[in-house]
Design a protein around this motif. Sequence first.
Motif, short mmCIF file in Angstrom:
data_model
loop_
_atom_site.label_atom_id
_atom_site.label_comp_id
_atom_site.label_asym_id
_atom_site.label_seq_id
_atom_site.Cartn_x
_atom_site.Cartn_y
_atom_site.Cartn_z
N ASP A 1 2.75 -4.86 -5.52
CA ASP A 1 1.23 -4.55 -5.45
C ASP A 1 0.73 -3.78 -6.79
O ASP A 1 1.79 -3.19 -7.23
CB ASP A 1 0.85 -3.69 -4.30
CG ASP A 1 -0.41 -3.32 -4.22
OD1 ASP A 1 -1.03 -2.31 -5.00
OD2 ASP A 1 -1.50 -3.92 -3.43
N ALA B 1 -3.05 -11.12 -1.67
CA ALA B 1 -2.22 -10.49 -2.59
C ALA B 1 -3.02 -9.88 -3.77
O ALA B 1 -2.82 -8.66 -4.16
CB ALA B 1 -0.88 -10.85 -2.82
N CYS C 1 2.58 -7.71 -12.07
CA CYS C 1 3.02 -7.94 -10.58
C CYS C 1 4.33 -8.74 -10.38
O CYS C 1 3.90 -10.03 -10.38
CB CYS C 1 2.01 -8.02 -9.69
SG CYS C 1 0.74 -6.86 -9.72
#
Length: 494
Positions: free
Chosen positions: A310, A186, A294
């Motif tokens: 994202d 991620a 995020c």
Amino acid sequence: MIVDIPDLIAKRASLSADKVALEDAATGRTLTYAALDARAARAAALLAARGVGKGDRVAILSRNRLEFFELLFGCARLGAILVPLNWRMPPAELDGLIADAGPSLLFHGAEEEEAAAGLAAPPPAVHLDRDYPAALEAAPAGTWRGLWPAAETWYLIYTSGTTGRPKGVIYTYRMAVANYVNIGAAIGLASTDTTLSFLPNFHTAGINLHALPTLIAGGRVIVMHGYDGDAMIALLEARRLDTLFAVPTVYQSLLDHPRFAAAPLGHVRHWGCGGAPLPDALAVRCRDLGVRVCNGMGMTETGPTAFLVDPADAWERIGSVGTPQLLCSARIVDEQDRPLPDGTVGDLQFAGPGITPGYWRNEEATRAAFTADGWLRSGDLARRDADGFYWIAGRRKEMFISGGENVYPAEVENVLSAHPDVLDAAVLAEADPKWGEVGRAFVQLAPNGARPDGAALDAFCRARLAPYKVPRRFDFVAEFPRTSAGKIQKHLLA
């Protein structure tokens, strides 16, 4: 299926022996991967010499420090189970955790000496500042197991207890690798990254966001004993941090710091947030500084990484927790565990290799936590939009019905937090003879804010919410009781 996992630090030491693994933020002391590997081996020998064997629990009551990771990997080599204890708890509360975990040894620092001495039935203790250095030096390096069974318990994390007695969440070696994959993919975690470990290690974020994944990747972890705004700003000013994970209260503190806005914030590649709901107003303040925070969501039981927005969507999807990460599956179901269509609020459930197998010595709680087909019940209500992004509506047990309409306190709290004079808010249900239940809001004022009266807050809410969602009562608090992750302990408000 992964059956055995190679000794992660021995493997990393063979690949990156001379790279710095750990750095003490206060003293500048560092350990290379080779040194960490050697000290973990001696830690295993120290444990064995004190009678610790496979499956035995080893408790640690301490602020963040380099020795925590030595013991974490030392336990792995021996097959023992590390139990980080909450140093914010008084001895009376710690007694319950000690009784539940049954550790055969307790490590503690100087700051925790009084608490350790106050335990009703303390296990044999090792003082990390007075006894540990010499004991570690005297311990032989030894030879320990080179493979860690993936399904075996590595450590226990006791839940923060926002509503009641903490439970020991089992963490396996498989969960550590799954979380490394989830968060690593991620945020684009790299061996060149430096991250900061300051959230307490008795909380899953303290270990897993991003300290342990960064060590697996071969990066550098700067260990700070606890949150220190000035020290963190200094690291940002020196362009020393590549990734940072924090809870909303920390972001609030950084935004209020006089030097934060002028720091070279663009050097940080990834800003992560979780542990508690991120108010929209806070996310907007970060956006105004060019910081893409995020937002994400996970649980102690999910390892913890489950959802994360994202960076490309951080500013356009404020309020969303993003999408399920690589090794995490999520679904939204009704009360009979039947899948619900997009846009419908329902129960959020998880599955995947990062999910805990259950609670330590608590079969009843473990059974209750999982569905018949093996999905973890999160206790959260959520919806998925048509683009696949998830939005948390709040905890199921906090939802209440007013005049036949569902009210989700998280939505109301988010609106109240947008008021210029409000720092944070918590909404609870209370009985009402006409509507069944209505909302009661607890409000913490911003440091320099005026004190709006109930009528002003009522009007502010009515302009943004349906009338049945507007709290009928507003109470002011100096500050909220919080867990280590920054979550408001609502049961203490009531």
